[in-house]
Design a protein around this motif. Structure first.
Motif, PDB file in Angstrom:
ATOM      1  N   GLN A  82       0.823  -1.216   0.000  1.00 31.64           N
ATOM      2  CA  GLN A  82       0.000   0.000   0.000  1.00 31.64           C
ATOM      3  C   GLN A  82       0.851   1.257   0.000  1.00 31.64           C
ATOM      4  OE1 GLN A  82      -3.597  -0.386   2.771  1.00 31.64           O
ATOM      5  NE2 GLN A  82      -2.313  -2.082   3.425  1.00 31.64           N
ATOM      6  N   ALA A  83       2.172   1.094   0.054  1.00 35.35           N
ATOM      7  CA  ALA A  83       3.041   2.277   0.088  1.00 35.35           C
ATOM      8  C   ALA A  83       3.946   2.297  -1.140  1.00 35.35           C
ATOM      9  CB  ALA A  83       3.845   2.277   1.381  1.00 35.35           C
ATOM     10  N   ASP A  84       5.240   2.091  -0.941  1.00 32.58           N
ATOM     11  CA  ASP A  84       6.187   2.273  -2.050  1.00 32.58           C
ATOM     12  C   ASP A  84       6.094   1.209  -3.137  1.00 32.58           C
ATOM     13  OD1 ASP A  84       7.180   0.563   0.002  1.00 32.58           O
ATOM     14  OD2 ASP A  84       9.179   0.670  -0.889  1.00 32.58           O
ATOM     15  N   LEU A  85       5.459   0.049  -2.851  1.00 34.10           N
ATOM     16  CA  LEU A  85       5.405  -1.002  -3.871  1.00 34.10           C
ATOM     17  C   LEU A  85       4.053  -1.056  -4.590  1.00 34.10           C
ATOM     18  CD1 LEU A  85       7.324  -3.813  -1.967  1.00 34.10           C
ATOM     19  CD2 LEU A  85       8.199  -2.151  -3.613  1.00 34.10           C
ATOM     20  N   SER A  86       3.274  -0.021  -4.419  1.00 38.67           N
ATOM     21  CA  SER A  86       1.946   0.024  -5.030  1.00 38.67           C
ATOM     22  C   SER A  86       2.021  -0.249  -6.534  1.00 38.67           C
ATOM     23  CB  SER A  86       1.321   1.395  -4.787  1.00 38.67           C
ATOM     24  OG  SER A  86       0.023   1.423  -5.331  1.00 38.67           O
ATOM     25  N   GLY A  87       1.174  -1.164  -7.001  1.00 41.29           N
ATOM     26  CA  GLY A  87       1.117  -1.477  -8.424  1.00 41.29           C
ATOM     27  C   GLY A  87       2.115  -2.517  -8.876  1.00 41.29           C
ATOM     28  N   LYS A  88       2.905  -3.057  -7.931  1.00 45.54           N
ATOM     29  CA  LYS A  88       3.968  -3.984  -8.321  1.00 45.54           C
ATOM     30  C   LYS A  88       3.866  -5.342  -7.619  1.00 45.54           C
ATOM     31  CE  LYS A  88       6.093  -1.339 -11.137  1.00 45.54           C
ATOM     32  NZ  LYS A  88       6.001  -1.755 -12.556  1.00 45.54           N
ATOM     33  N   VAL A  89       2.752  -5.588  -6.947  1.00 50.76           N
ATOM     34  CA  VAL A  89       2.652  -6.782  -6.107  1.00 50.76           C
ATOM     35  C   VAL A  89       1.471  -7.648  -6.540  1.00 50.76           C
ATOM     36  CG1 VAL A  89       2.410  -7.588  -3.719  1.00 50.76           C
ATOM     37  CG2 VAL A  89       3.634  -5.457  -4.196  1.00 50.76           C
ATOM     38  N   MET A  90       1.646  -8.974  -6.426  1.00 54.29           N
ATOM     39  CA  MET A  90       0.548  -9.896  -6.758  1.00 54.29           C
ATOM     40  C   MET A  90       0.237 -10.796  -5.561  1.00 54.29           C
ATOM     41  SD  MET A  90       1.594 -11.097 -10.591  1.00 54.29           S
ATOM     42  CE  MET A  90       3.294 -11.461 -10.210  1.00 54.29           C
ATOM     43  N   ILE A  91      -1.030 -11.164  -5.435  1.00 54.95           N
ATOM     44  CA  ILE A  91      -1.404 -12.210  -4.482  1.00 54.95           C
ATOM     45  C   ILE A  91      -2.151 -13.294  -5.256  1.00 54.95           C
ATOM     46  CG2 ILE A  91      -1.488 -10.646  -2.497  1.00 54.95           C
ATOM     47  CD1 ILE A  91      -4.537 -10.703  -2.661  1.00 54.95           C
ATOM     48  N   HIS A  92      -2.267 -14.480  -4.637  1.00 54.43           N
ATOM     49  CA  HIS A  92      -2.937 -15.594  -5.300  1.00 54.43           C
ATOM     50  C   HIS A  92      -4.429 -15.325  -5.492  1.00 54.43           C
ATOM     51  CE1 HIS A  92       0.187 -18.656  -3.573  1.00 54.43           C
ATOM     52  NE2 HIS A  92       0.681 -17.925  -4.549  1.00 54.43           N
ATOM     53  N   ASP A  93      -4.973 -15.911  -6.536  1.00 55.26           N
ATOM     54  CA  ASP A  93      -6.421 -15.949  -6.679  1.00 55.26           C
ATOM     55  C   ASP A  93      -6.900 -17.214  -5.963  1.00 55.26           C
ATOM     56  OD1 ASP A  93      -9.042 -15.844  -7.329  1.00 55.26           O
ATOM     57  OD2 ASP A  93      -8.779 -16.061  -9.498  1.00 55.26           O
ATOM     58  N   TYR A  94      -6.813 -17.178  -4.631  1.00 52.19           N
ATOM     59  CA  TYR A  94      -6.989 -18.396  -3.852  1.00 52.19           C
ATOM     60  C   TYR A  94      -7.325 -17.977  -2.430  1.00 52.19           C
ATOM     61  CZ  TYR A  94      -5.506 -23.085  -2.214  1.00 52.19           C
ATOM     62  OH  TYR A  94      -5.440 -24.337  -1.675  1.00 52.19           O
ATOM     63  N   GLN A  95      -8.539 -18.298  -1.990  1.00 52.76           N
ATOM     64  CA  GLN A  95      -8.958 -17.835  -0.665  1.00 52.76           C
ATOM     65  C   GLN A  95      -8.019 -18.323   0.420  1.00 52.76           C
ATOM     66  OE1 GLN A  95     -10.242 -19.517   2.091  1.00 52.76           O
ATOM     67  NE2 GLN A  95     -10.454 -21.583   1.275  1.00 52.76           N
ATOM     68  N   LEU A  96      -7.585 -19.593   0.331  1.00 48.77           N
ATOM     69  CA  LEU A  96      -6.783 -20.185   1.405  1.00 48.77           C
ATOM     70  C   LEU A  96      -5.538 -19.346   1.708  1.00 48.77           C
ATOM     71  CD1 LEU A  96      -6.454 -22.900   3.172  1.00 48.77           C
ATOM     72  CD2 LEU A  96      -4.655 -23.399   1.524  1.00 48.77           C
ATOM     73  N   THR A  97      -4.748 -19.088   0.679  1.00 48.77           N
ATOM     74  CA  THR A  97      -3.467 -18.423   0.912  1.00 48.77           C
ATOM     75  C   THR A  97      -3.602 -16.902   1.033  1.00 48.77           C
ATOM     76  OG1 THR A  97      -3.141 -18.523  -1.468  1.00 48.77           O
ATOM     77  CG2 THR A  97      -2.044 -20.185  -0.150  1.00 48.77           C
ATOM     78  N   SER A  98      -4.496 -16.314   0.239  1.00 47.56           N
ATOM     79  CA  SER A  98      -4.590 -14.856   0.281  1.00 47.56           C
ATOM     80  C   SER A  98      -5.259 -14.386   1.570  1.00 47.56           C
ATOM     81  CB  SER A  98      -5.329 -14.339  -0.952  1.00 47.56           C
ATOM     82  OG  SER A  98      -4.459 -14.402  -2.063  1.00 47.56           O
TER      83      SER A  98
END
Lengths: 292, 409
Positions: free
Chosen positions: B219-235
């Motif tokens: 939410q700060a300096d890495l905005s727009g450069k991060v991915m999370i899984h499309d997966y309820q368990l891990t995300s």
């Protein structure tokens, strides 16, 4: 008397033949449109089974839950309307050129409009992932000194994908209506003292309105149900109702809620199409809109 | 030597382009084969981890030392019609195409991969039925549902003669038994791993160590450069960990907090996807939630991409091979399971996918550079805070609905 009986028999036979000929389509519509719609309606009033799927119930909870998908509906509506408008703005000049100015190159150019269809829609959309990705257009722009820009996984990327994919569907109906346009009407307009703009507004545009409406419909309705373009070019962030439906059926397994969302999507599309047609008829288009 | 070179060399050897002696010398496999000899018959190790210290290779005499030669160990079952197709539903970047090609060479069966992004996606289709899938690669927390619903079948172990439970870590094998603690086995481990995150250190100089930092900096300096899984368990689980809760929480208040965090983070993400390698490779994204095998593959090709097991917790997992009930190519499915239960095959495949193995005999066959890989076999101390997903998470409506809401927010 006898001749009357004979003609009644002939009429009966012809009615039987008509029914027989229509039977396959009727069965098709009944099985693949009416029945699924009824199932969808029944499901939408049900409850989610413990491990997912459908459990019988009679409740409106799923419809009351719909405001949580407001963003998806909003995204879908404005992108569909905006995409249709952009297709129109880009497609009209092209169709006009093809119909009136292309001359001997016309066939070649028409083929070129169709050529992209020779490759799968999915593959073409994947190609855009590379073009819009960091090593594509943004890298070129940066090389030219425009600074860094993010394209992929933004609403703009989805919009580019939509316009690219649906443009031919807009161009063809427009081309057909412009090609039929009687050139003598334009000459008459000129003779009567109208300028180029006035001629376009008062003659060309109204006479191509039928093509414009069919094109708009051909583009708008499928975009409303779009799933692939936002999934691939939106990175799971630009969310359409289609994506929400896939999630509800294929991940969270909440079929009743998914059914309710699907029913409301159908109603929204019906409403929008009715609005279109109303606007069209108010604008004085008496001609039959070809797809309806 | 990196794994690609190794693979190519191995390929050359099989095709007869180079001599076995050259292959052994270049790859250092003489060492590995010596380990095999020392370990055979293989004893089970209590926890998966690096194998014994390599011993000097035996001097090559008239009889060449054994290598990872699949032919010698596995032959298709006799008198069984295997058909020509097998459909396996599995994860992205999880199988070496050469392994599948080898299986086709030996049996004539083409393995078609059907890639999914989450166990929930697999479950959704399996519940409807008629998938036509044969082999499934489910995760530890799914067996209670799959077993109770009869979605995967109780393994006919007579059809998997190469599988030997004594070579497996019993704690990691145990989720495959349903009901828990019974003798009814529904799968056996493919591998195990962790869910951490990878960072492109060329772009991010200050390393992150926790999920808390992961979500804060997104939410700060890495905005727009991060991915999370499309997966309820891990995300959802990793967001819960970032907030100081259990990865497996189903507590309403804690889930509400996690939802708040995920919705706040979402506009700052580059993408929500379980197939995140392409964007990391192209440089579109700099950081992503990552499974061990993907981390190994990314780091192998792009050394500046480093893997972090979060210090505040997260997931440890194990994936299994299982046979779908009513599999249209059931015989081929069992033949494939038996093929994969062969230590040499599993070891060869692991050199590609990079996830740690559980079969001690297969681990013993791995080259030292694979067993010495810190991403594959991390320091055991880094695993202490990690949690296995619990069975209730697969079907939890609260978590499923939460994830669907986050995605459409």
């Amino acid at each position: 008397m006898t001749s009357g009986n004979e003609s009644a028999g002939a009429r009966g036979r012809s009615r039987a033949v008509t029914a027989l000929l229509l039977a396959p389509t009727s069965a098709w519509y009944l099985l693949l449109l009416i029945v699924p719609l009824i199932i969808l309606l029944v499901f939408s009033l049900g409850a989610r089974a413990p491990e997912g799927g459908y459990a019988p119930a009679l409740q409106l909870d799923n419809y009351l839950e719909l405001p949580t998908r407001a963003t998806a509906f909003f995204n879908t509506l404005w992108m569909a309307a905006g995409g249709t408008m952009l297709c129109l703005l880009v497609g009209y000049p092209l169709a006009y050129y093809l119909a009136t100015r292309a001359g001997t190159k016309r066939t070649l150019l028409l083929v070129l409009v169709v050529v992209p269809f020779w490759t799968s829609f999915l593959i073409r959309t994947y190609a855009w992932m590379t073009i819009l990705g960091n090593q594509g257009i943004p890298a070129i722009a940066e090389g030219l000194g425009f600074g860094h820009m993010a394209l992929i996984n933004t609403p703009l990327a989805v919009m580019i994908g939509i316009v690219y994919n649906y443009l031919p569907l807009m161009v063809f109906p427009l081309y057909v209506s412009l090609e039929r346009l009687d050139k003598r009407l334009l000459e008459a307009s000129k003779d009567l003292g109208a300028g180029r703009l006035a001629t376009f507004r008062q003659v060309t545009l109204p006479l191509s309105a039928a093509g414009l409406l069919s094109g708009a419909m051909l583009v708008f309705i499928p975009i409303m149900g779009e799933y692939v373009i936002p999934a691939l070019l939106g990175g799971g962030k630009v969310f359409f109702v289609g994506n929400a439906l896939v999630d509800l059926f294929l991940q969270s397994r909440n079929w009743p809620f998914g059914s309710a969302a699907a029913i409301v999507l159908i109603l929204v599309i019906l409403f929008a199409v009715t609005l279109y047609l109303r606007l069209g008829s108010r604008a004085g288009i008496q001609r039959e809109v070809s797809i309806l | 030597m990196d794994r690609n070179e190794f693979r190519d060399l191995y390929h050359d050897l099989r095709r007869g382009r180079i001599t076995r002696r050259h292959f052994m010398a270049v790859t250092g496999l003489g060492v590995a084969s010596a380990v095999v000899a020392a370990c055979a018959p293989a004893a089970s190790s209590p926890t998966p981890g690096p194998t014994a210290e390599p011993t000097p290779p035996p001097s090559e005499g008239a009889t060449p030392a054994p290598t990872i030669d699949v032919n010698a160990d596995w032959t298709p079952p006799e008198g069984v019609d295997l058909g020509d197709t097998l459909i396996m539903t599995t994860w992205p970047n999880y199988h070496d195409q050469k392994t599948l090609d080898r299986f086709k060479e030996l049996t004539g069966v083409t393995v078609q991969l059907n890639i999914k992004g989450s166990n929930e996606e697999m479950l959704a289709e399996l519940l409807v039925g008629g998938t036509g899938w044969d082999v499934l690669v489910p995760t530890n927390y799914t067996f209670e549902t799959y077993g109770s619903k009869g979605i995967v079948e109780k393994l006919d172990l007579t059809k998997i003669p190469r599988f030997d439970a004594s070579r497996y870590d019993q704690r990691l094998l145990s989720p495959a038994f349903y009901p828990a603690g019974s003798k009814d086995q529904y799968g056996f481990n493919k591998d195990w791993g962790t869910t951490g995150f990878t960072i492109n250190t060329k772009q991010i100089s200050t390393l992150l160590t926790t999920w808390k930092e992961f979500f804060e900096r997104t939410q700060a300096d890495l905005s727009g450069k991060v991915m999370i899984h499309d997966y309820q368990l891990t995300s959802i689980g990793s967001a819960l960990v970032a907030l100081g809760y259990s990865f497996n929480s189903v507590d309403d208040a804690e889930l509400a907090k996690a939802e708040e965090l995920l919705v706040a983070v979402k506009p700052h993400l580059f993408a929500i996807t379980s197939d995140y390698q392409p964007a990391m490779r192209s440089g579109d994204a700099w950081m992503t939630m990552t499974w061990t095998n993907d981390a190994v593959q990314l780091h192998r090709d792009i050394p500046e991409i480093e893997y972090v097991i979060a210090a505040d917790g997260g997931e440890i997992w194990s994936d299994f091979f299982a046979v779908v009930t009513g599999a249209p190519h059931r015989e081929a499915a069992y033949a494939f399971l038996d093929f994969m239960a062969t230590p040499k095959v599993a070891a060869q495949d692991a050199i590609f996918h990079g996830a740690p193995l559980i079969d001690s005999a297969a681990i013993a066959l791995l080259p030292a550079e694979a067993t010495g890989n810190k991403i594959t076999y991390p320091d055991p101390a880094s695993l202490t805070k990690l949690e296995f997903g619990t069975a209730e998470l697969l079907t939890s409506q609260a978590r499923a609905d939460l994830w669907a809401r986050v995605k459409s927010a």
